[in-house]
Design a protein around this motif. Structure first.
Motif, PDB file in Angstrom:
ATOM      1  N   CYS A  98      27.121  17.960  32.540  1.00  0.00           N
ATOM      2  CA  CYS A  98      28.529  17.853  32.935  1.00  0.00           C
ATOM      3  C   CYS A  98      28.618  17.074  34.244  1.00  0.00           C
ATOM      4  O   CYS A  98      28.031  17.478  35.248  1.00  0.00           O
ATOM      5  CB  CYS A  98      29.157  19.230  33.125  1.00  0.00           C
ATOM      6  SG  CYS A  98      30.887  19.150  33.642  1.00  0.00           S
TER       7      CYS A  98
ATOM      8  N   ARG B 184      36.642  16.805  31.812  1.00  0.00           N
ATOM      9  CA  ARG B 184      35.617  17.332  32.731  1.00  0.00           C
ATOM     10  C   ARG B 184      34.209  16.881  32.344  1.00  0.00           C
ATOM     11  O   ARG B 184      33.364  16.670  33.211  1.00  0.00           O
ATOM     12  CB  ARG B 184      35.674  18.862  32.745  1.00  0.00           C
ATOM     13  CG  ARG B 184      36.809  19.416  33.578  1.00  0.00           C
ATOM     14  CD  ARG B 184      36.764  20.938  33.624  1.00  0.00           C
ATOM     15  NE  ARG B 184      37.796  21.459  34.510  1.00  0.00           N
ATOM     16  CZ  ARG B 184      38.065  22.756  34.670  1.00  0.00           C
ATOM     17  NH1 ARG B 184      37.381  23.653  33.970  1.00  0.00           N
ATOM     18  NH2 ARG B 184      39.006  23.145  35.499  1.00  0.00           N
ATOM     19  N   THR B 185      33.961  16.775  31.067  1.00  0.00           N
ATOM     20  CA  THR B 185      32.618  16.392  30.618  1.00  0.00           C
ATOM     21  C   THR B 185      32.459  14.878  30.472  1.00  0.00           C
ATOM     22  O   THR B 185      31.415  14.403  30.032  1.00  0.00           O
ATOM     23  CB  THR B 185      32.273  17.063  29.274  1.00  0.00           C
ATOM     24  OG1 THR B 185      33.312  16.775  28.316  1.00  0.00           O
ATOM     25  CG2 THR B 185      32.145  18.569  29.443  1.00  0.00           C
TER      26      THR B 185
ATOM     27  N   CYS C  96      30.825  27.638  36.313  1.00  0.00           N
ATOM     28  CA  CYS C  96      29.825  26.562  36.268  1.00  0.00           C
ATOM     29  C   CYS C  96      28.391  27.072  36.416  1.00  0.00           C
ATOM     30  O   CYS C  96      27.462  26.493  35.849  1.00  0.00           O
ATOM     31  CB  CYS C  96      30.128  25.524  37.343  1.00  0.00           C
ATOM     32  SG  CYS C  96      31.738  24.728  37.136  1.00  0.00           S
TER      33      CYS C  96
ATOM     34  N   CYS D 209      34.804  27.593  30.657  1.00  0.00           N
ATOM     35  CA  CYS D 209      35.358  26.490  31.451  1.00  0.00           C
ATOM     36  C   CYS D 209      36.847  26.697  31.696  1.00  0.00           C
ATOM     37  O   CYS D 209      37.691  25.927  31.226  1.00  0.00           O
ATOM     38  CB  CYS D 209      35.083  25.149  30.763  1.00  0.00           C
ATOM     39  SG  CYS D 209      35.272  23.739  31.863  1.00  0.00           S
TER      40      CYS D 209
ATOM     41  N   CYS E 189      27.281  28.085  32.964  1.00  0.00           N
ATOM     42  CA  CYS E 189      27.702  27.220  31.868  1.00  0.00           C
ATOM     43  C   CYS E 189      26.523  26.490  31.239  1.00  0.00           C
ATOM     44  O   CYS E 189      25.709  25.879  31.938  1.00  0.00           O
ATOM     45  CB  CYS E 189      28.720  26.197  32.369  1.00  0.00           C
ATOM     46  SG  CYS E 189      29.303  25.079  31.083  1.00  0.00           S
TER      47      CYS E 189
ATOM     48  N   LEU F  44      38.530  19.985  28.886  1.00  0.00           N
ATOM     49  CA  LEU F  44      37.074  19.916  28.791  1.00  0.00           C
ATOM     50  C   LEU F  44      36.577  18.510  28.490  1.00  0.00           C
ATOM     51  O   LEU F  44      35.521  18.101  28.978  1.00  0.00           O
ATOM     52  CB  LEU F  44      36.552  20.892  27.730  1.00  0.00           C
ATOM     53  CG  LEU F  44      36.188  22.293  28.241  1.00  0.00           C
ATOM     54  CD1 LEU F  44      37.418  23.011  28.784  1.00  0.00           C
ATOM     55  CD2 LEU F  44      35.567  23.123  27.129  1.00  0.00           C
TER      56      LEU F  44
ATOM     57  N   PRO G  48      36.333  27.726  36.651  1.00  0.00           N
ATOM     58  CA  PRO G  48      35.258  27.510  35.664  1.00  0.00           C
ATOM     59  C   PRO G  48      33.970  28.204  36.103  1.00  0.00           C
ATOM     60  O   PRO G  48      33.630  28.217  37.286  1.00  0.00           O
ATOM     61  CB  PRO G  48      35.090  25.986  35.660  1.00  0.00           C
ATOM     62  CG  PRO G  48      35.623  25.533  36.983  1.00  0.00           C
ATOM     63  CD  PRO G  48      36.742  26.483  37.325  1.00  0.00           C
TER      64      PRO G  48
END
Length: 202
Positions: free
Chosen positions: A195, A139-140, A186, A179, A189, A136, A184
């Motif tokens: 993100c 990804r972020t 998305c 996630c 989310c 995570l 995920p």
């Protein structure tokens, strides 16, 4: 951080334990194993061997049988026995309260040490980086690093120390519930608007 706190205000360690020693052992067992499986194994193990003294005195073969279903059981059993022996001989049967003393123990790295310090003692010595937190964080856009120690270093620079403990628990919850590594969610989310990698799996 505000989004995590709002989404997972009650996030906490999923491992079951009744003492710092038990948390340490459960965390060693959690490597390459689900928390659910660890909790099943430790329910019996800790009922029969609740203390470091008990675990250190358990014959290795018996300890292996207790933890066999967690995977890599021979290495885990060897480390648990050695770790608990050191705790008995040098720390009165309790895990020490510093990274410098915890990390050299058999089977203990920075992640396990941070779990024990943060969860058992409330000491924010670092950020727990498991597979969820690492995934995570990449990804972020919080880090580009793959190595957990380098990921932790980046997070420690970004986050206030007061958030180091809760941040990991909340990220783990988000990784499990939303996630996912392969699929995920998305579309639903709450991180979607900030993100940078929406819909892109690592």
């Amino acid at each position: 951080m505000r989004r995590l706190r709002a989404d997972y205000p009650d996030a906490e360690c999923a491992l079951r334990y009744n003492s710092p020693v038990q948390l340490l052992v459960a965390t060693i067992l959690s490597a390459q194993c689900t928390d659910e499986r660890v909790n099943l194994v430790t329910a019996r193990l800790f009922a029969d061997c609740p203390t470091a003294e008990d675990l250190a005195g358990l014959p290795l073969e018996r300890l292996e049988r207790y933890v066999q279903s967690t995977g890599f059981f021979r290495n885990k059993a060897k480390n648990i026995k050695a770790c608990c022996t050191t705790l008995v001989e040098e720390y009165d049967g309790q895990p020490p309260r510093t990274l410098e003393e915890l990390v050299p123990l058999a089977g203990v790295g920075r992640k396990t040490a941070n779990v024990v310090l943060g969860v058992a003692y409330g000491i924010a010595a670092g950020v727990v980086v498991d597979t969820h937190v690492g995934r995570l964080s990449r990804r972020t856009g919080l880090t580009t690093q793959e190595d957990p120690v380098r990921v932790e270093r980046d997070l420690m620079e970004l986050l206030p120390r007061s958030r180091w403990i809760d941040f990991s628990h909340q990220m783990i919850y988000h990784g499990r519930q939303v996630c996912d590594a392969r699929r995920p969610k998305c579309d639903t989310c709450s991180f979607r608007r900030f993100c940078p990698r929406v819909g892109v799996a690592d």
